[in-house]
Design a protein around this motif. Sequence first.
Motif, PDB file in Angstrom:
ATOM      1  N   ASP A 192       0.965  -0.698  -0.205  1.00 17.14           N
ATOM      2  CA  ASP A 192       0.309   0.065  -0.359  1.00 17.14           C
ATOM      3  C   ASP A 192       0.971   1.076  -0.093  1.00 17.14           C
ATOM      4  O   ASP A 192       2.431   1.414   0.375  1.00 17.14           O
ATOM      5  CB  ASP A 192      -0.905   0.336   0.834  1.00 17.14           C
ATOM      6  CG  ASP A 192      -2.388   1.001   0.790  1.00 17.14           C
ATOM      7  OD1 ASP A 192      -2.227   1.396  -0.069  1.00 17.14           O
ATOM      8  OD2 ASP A 192      -3.862   0.494   1.811  1.00 17.14           O
ATOM      9  N   VAL A 193       0.589   1.987  -0.617  1.00 22.53           N
ATOM     10  CA  VAL A 193       1.286   3.457   0.291  1.00 22.53           C
ATOM     11  C   VAL A 193       0.543   5.055   0.639  1.00 22.53           C
ATOM     12  O   VAL A 193      -1.161   4.846   0.452  1.00 22.53           O
ATOM     13  CB  VAL A 193       1.677   4.208  -1.964  1.00 22.53           C
ATOM     14  CG1 VAL A 193       2.221   5.102  -1.310  1.00 22.53           C
ATOM     15  CG2 VAL A 193       2.266   2.652  -2.111  1.00 22.53           C
ATOM     16  N   GLU A 194       0.876   5.344   1.149  1.00 24.36           N
ATOM     17  CA  GLU A 194       0.452   6.781   1.582  1.00 24.36           C
ATOM     18  C   GLU A 194       0.898   7.556   1.398  1.00 24.36           C
ATOM     19  O   GLU A 194       2.116   8.151   0.749  1.00 24.36           O
ATOM     20  CB  GLU A 194       0.681   6.912   3.529  1.00 24.36           C
ATOM     21  CG  GLU A 194      -0.499   8.276   3.727  1.00 24.36           C
ATOM     22  CD  GLU A 194       0.167   7.774   5.431  1.00 24.36           C
ATOM     23  OE1 GLU A 194      -0.564   8.533   5.896  1.00 24.36           O
ATOM     24  OE2 GLU A 194       1.197   7.205   5.481  1.00 24.36           O
ATOM     25  N   MET A 195       0.261   9.055   0.917  1.00 27.69           N
ATOM     26  CA  MET A 195       0.405  10.025   0.544  1.00 27.69           C
ATOM     27  C   MET A 195       0.962  11.229   1.288  1.00 27.69           C
ATOM     28  O   MET A 195      -0.418  11.135   2.216  1.00 27.69           O
ATOM     29  CB  MET A 195      -0.493  10.444  -0.793  1.00 27.69           C
ATOM     30  CG  MET A 195      -0.887   9.998  -1.680  1.00 27.69           C
ATOM     31  SD  MET A 195       0.398   9.805  -3.271  1.00 27.69           S
ATOM     32  CE  MET A 195       0.738  10.870  -3.773  1.00 27.69           C
ATOM     33  N   THR A 196       2.049  11.506   1.952  1.00 25.77           N
ATOM     34  CA  THR A 196       2.299  12.226   2.938  1.00 25.77           C
ATOM     35  C   THR A 196       2.515  13.847   2.273  1.00 25.77           C
ATOM     36  O   THR A 196       3.442  14.130   1.214  1.00 25.77           O
ATOM     37  CB  THR A 196       3.447  11.338   3.771  1.00 25.77           C
ATOM     38  OG1 THR A 196       5.023  11.740   2.827  1.00 25.77           O
ATOM     39  CG2 THR A 196       2.853   9.815   4.008  1.00 25.77           C
ATOM     40  N   LEU A 197       3.252  14.617   3.754  1.00 23.48           N
ATOM     41  CA  LEU A 197       3.667  15.318   2.582  1.00 23.48           C
ATOM     42  C   LEU A 197       5.518  15.574   2.275  1.00 23.48           C
ATOM     43  O   LEU A 197       6.199  15.707   1.768  1.00 23.48           O
ATOM     44  CB  LEU A 197       3.828  16.867   4.093  1.00 23.48           C
ATOM     45  CG  LEU A 197       2.798  17.417   4.447  1.00 23.48           C
ATOM     46  CD1 LEU A 197       2.739  17.588   5.570  1.00 23.48           C
ATOM     47  CD2 LEU A 197       1.708  17.938   3.943  1.00 23.48           C
ATOM     48  N   GLN A 198       5.766  14.385   2.708  1.00 24.88           N
ATOM     49  CA  GLN A 198       6.801  13.898   1.699  1.00 24.88           C
ATOM     50  C   GLN A 198       7.507  13.017   1.136  1.00 24.88           C
ATOM     51  O   GLN A 198       7.888  13.417   1.222  1.00 24.88           O
ATOM     52  CB  GLN A 198       8.179  13.002   3.385  1.00 24.88           C
ATOM     53  CG  GLN A 198       8.763  14.361   4.178  1.00 24.88           C
ATOM     54  CD  GLN A 198       7.515  13.954   5.125  1.00 24.88           C
ATOM     55  OE1 GLN A 198       6.571  13.479   5.416  1.00 24.88           O
ATOM     56  NE2 GLN A 198       7.024  15.437   5.476  1.00 24.88           N
ATOM     57  N   GLY A 199       6.277  12.853   0.348  1.00 24.90           N
ATOM     58  CA  GLY A 199       5.546  12.271  -0.866  1.00 24.90           C
ATOM     59  C   GLY A 199       5.328  10.932  -0.817  1.00 24.90           C
ATOM     60  O   GLY A 199       4.643  10.415   0.353  1.00 24.90           O
ATOM     61  N   VAL A 202       5.770   3.995   1.376  1.00 25.17           N
ATOM     62  CA  VAL A 202       5.157   2.115   0.929  1.00 25.17           C
ATOM     63  C   VAL A 202       4.399   1.667   2.352  1.00 25.17           C
ATOM     64  O   VAL A 202       5.363   2.294   3.674  1.00 25.17           O
ATOM     65  CB  VAL A 202       6.851   1.191   0.604  1.00 25.17           C
ATOM     66  CG1 VAL A 202       5.583  -0.005   0.878  1.00 25.17           C
ATOM     67  CG2 VAL A 202       6.373   1.744  -0.322  1.00 25.17           C
ATOM     68  N   ARG A 203       3.191   1.897   2.690  1.00 20.46           N
ATOM     69  CA  ARG A 203       2.488   0.891   3.269  1.00 20.46           C
ATOM     70  C   ARG A 203       2.592  -0.820   3.900  1.00 20.46           C
ATOM     71  O   ARG A 203       2.586  -0.883   2.583  1.00 20.46           O
ATOM     72  CB  ARG A 203       1.850   1.785   4.024  1.00 20.46           C
ATOM     73  CG  ARG A 203       2.132   3.467   4.102  1.00 20.46           C
ATOM     74  CD  ARG A 203       2.644   3.519   5.561  1.00 20.46           C
ATOM     75  NE  ARG A 203       3.065   5.303   6.298  1.00 20.46           N
ATOM     76  CZ  ARG A 203       4.068   5.540   5.840  1.00 20.46           C
ATOM     77  NH1 ARG A 203       4.779   5.619   5.468  1.00 20.46           N
ATOM     78  NH2 ARG A 203       4.280   6.519   6.239  1.00 20.46           N
ATOM     79  N   SER A 204       2.080  -1.241   4.634  1.00 21.50           N
ATOM     80  CA  SER A 204       0.844  -2.463   4.714  1.00 21.50           C
ATOM     81  C   SER A 204      -0.195  -2.304   3.747  1.00 21.50           C
ATOM     82  O   SER A 204      -0.915  -1.136   4.200  1.00 21.50           O
ATOM     83  CB  SER A 204       1.388  -3.099   6.025  1.00 21.50           C
ATOM     84  OG  SER A 204       0.115  -1.605   6.739  1.00 21.50           O
ATOM     85  N   LEU A 205      -0.702  -3.470   3.794  1.00 17.53           N
ATOM     86  CA  LEU A 205      -2.086  -2.957   3.129  1.00 17.53           C
ATOM     87  C   LEU A 205      -3.290  -2.737   4.080  1.00 17.53           C
ATOM     88  O   LEU A 205      -3.256  -2.413   5.088  1.00 17.53           O
ATOM     89  CB  LEU A 205      -2.520  -4.446   2.751  1.00 17.53           C
ATOM     90  CG  LEU A 205      -1.553  -5.484   1.723  1.00 17.53           C
ATOM     91  CD1 LEU A 205      -1.938  -6.711   1.045  1.00 17.53           C
ATOM     92  CD2 LEU A 205      -1.174  -4.580   0.656  1.00 17.53           C
ATOM     93  N   ASP A 206      -4.006  -1.793   3.382  1.00 17.08           N
ATOM     94  CA  ASP A 206      -4.247  -1.054   4.298  1.00 17.08           C
ATOM     95  C   ASP A 206      -3.936   0.126   5.251  1.00 17.08           C
ATOM     96  O   ASP A 206      -4.754   0.590   5.827  1.00 17.08           O
ATOM     97  CB  ASP A 206      -5.725  -1.621   5.105  1.00 17.08           C
ATOM     98  CG  ASP A 206      -6.595  -2.939   4.655  1.00 17.08           C
ATOM     99  OD1 ASP A 206      -7.004  -2.640   3.587  1.00 17.08           O
ATOM    100  OD2 ASP A 206      -7.025  -4.217   5.188  1.00 17.08           O
ATOM    101  N   GLY A 207      -2.692   0.325   4.976  1.00 15.56           N
ATOM    102  CA  GLY A 207      -1.970   1.822   5.433  1.00 15.56           C
ATOM    103  C   GLY A 207      -1.990   2.380   5.307  1.00 15.56           C
ATOM    104  O   GLY A 207      -1.484   3.559   5.003  1.00 15.56           O
ATOM    105  N   GLY A 208      -2.052   2.538   4.005  1.00 17.50           N
ATOM    106  CA  GLY A 208      -2.377   3.245   2.386  1.00 17.50           C
ATOM    107  C   GLY A 208      -3.355   3.938   1.961  1.00 17.50           C
ATOM    108  O   GLY A 208      -4.670   3.793   2.916  1.00 17.50           O
ATOM    109  N   HIS A 209      -3.464   4.889   0.339  1.00  8.80           N
ATOM    110  CA  HIS A 209      -4.948   4.905   0.376  1.00  8.80           C
ATOM    111  C   HIS A 209      -4.950   4.258  -1.046  1.00  8.80           C
ATOM    112  O   HIS A 209      -5.795   4.397  -1.280  1.00  8.80           O
ATOM    113  CB  HIS A 209      -4.351   6.411  -0.714  1.00  8.80           C
ATOM    114  CG  HIS A 209      -4.624   7.555   0.898  1.00  8.80           C
ATOM    115  ND1 HIS A 209      -3.216   8.233   1.157  1.00  8.80           N
ATOM    116  CD2 HIS A 209      -4.603   6.877   2.231  1.00  8.80           C
ATOM    117  CE1 HIS A 209      -2.877   8.897   1.975  1.00  8.80           C
ATOM    118  NE2 HIS A 209      -4.278   8.375   2.672  1.00  8.80           N
TER     119      HIS A 209
END
Length: 252
Positions: A192-199, A202-209
Motif C-alpha cells: 500500500d502507499v500513503e500520500m504524505t507531505l514528504q511524498g 510504502v505501507r502495509s495493506l490498508d495502511g495507505g490510500h
Amino acid sequence: MSKDIVINLLVFADAVSKGTRQVELFSKVASLGVKKVEVRREWIKDFAVELPQMRSKAAELGLEVYYSIPAVLFKRGKLDRGGLLEVLHEARVLDATRVKFAVGEFDDTAQKELFDLKNILSGHTVLVTVEGDQSPANGRVETILALVEACRTNNIPVYATYDVGNFVFVGQEPLYNAVKLYPFVRYIHLKDVEMTLQGPQVRSLDGGHINWRAALSLLPKDVPVGIEFPCGEEPEELLLKTIEKIQQVNKS
C-alpha cells in the motif's frame, strides 16, 4: 484469485539490515505456510556461496524460488546482454523459476534488440517478467506496455509484473493500469502507499490510500501474489494478517 502467495524477502528488511542472510529467512517463510520465496539480488554479498546455499535450503523446505533483480533490462534503448546472461546463470544456480527485472529504457523500434532477447531466452526455462520502477522515466505503464506488447508480437516470453504501489510514485492510477496490463500480467506485487507531505510512502495493506482489493479484482485470478513491503522488527504477526487478507479476497 489464486491462493499462490509469495513472500518477497523485503518483508524482513529489518533483519537483513542487522546482518541476517537471506537463506536464514527461508525457514520463517515456510513457517507461515507459504511455498514460494522471492530472493533479492541486491542483498547477496557472496554469490558463489549464497546461491547454492539458498538452492539447497529451498529444496529442503519445499520452497519455490523467485529472483528479484534491481536492474533494468534495457539501457538507453539497448538490451543489457551481459547483465541478462549473468542473471540467467545465477537463476540457474539458484534453481529459480522466475526472474523479475525493471524495464528500463526500451525502444520499440529496435528489432535487433528484440531478436537478441528472444535468442538469449530460447535457451532458458525461467519465466522473465518486467515491472516499472518508481522513476518518472521508467515507471509509467506505457513503458511496460511497449515492451510486453512487442514481445507478444515477436513471440518472446517476457511478461509483466504488476506492482500496485509503484504506479503511485509516478502519478498514475493503479486500477486503470491493472486494466491496461491485464493480458500480460504473470505476477502481482502487493503493497500500500500513503500520500504524505514528504511524498508517497510504502505501507502495509490498508495502511495507505490504494484500493488494492479492487486492483486484484481487475487482474488475472491465476497468477502468484507477492507480499512486498517491510514488516518491521517482528514481522510474523503482520505477515499472517496480510496472508489472511489476501485469502479473504481469494474467497470473494
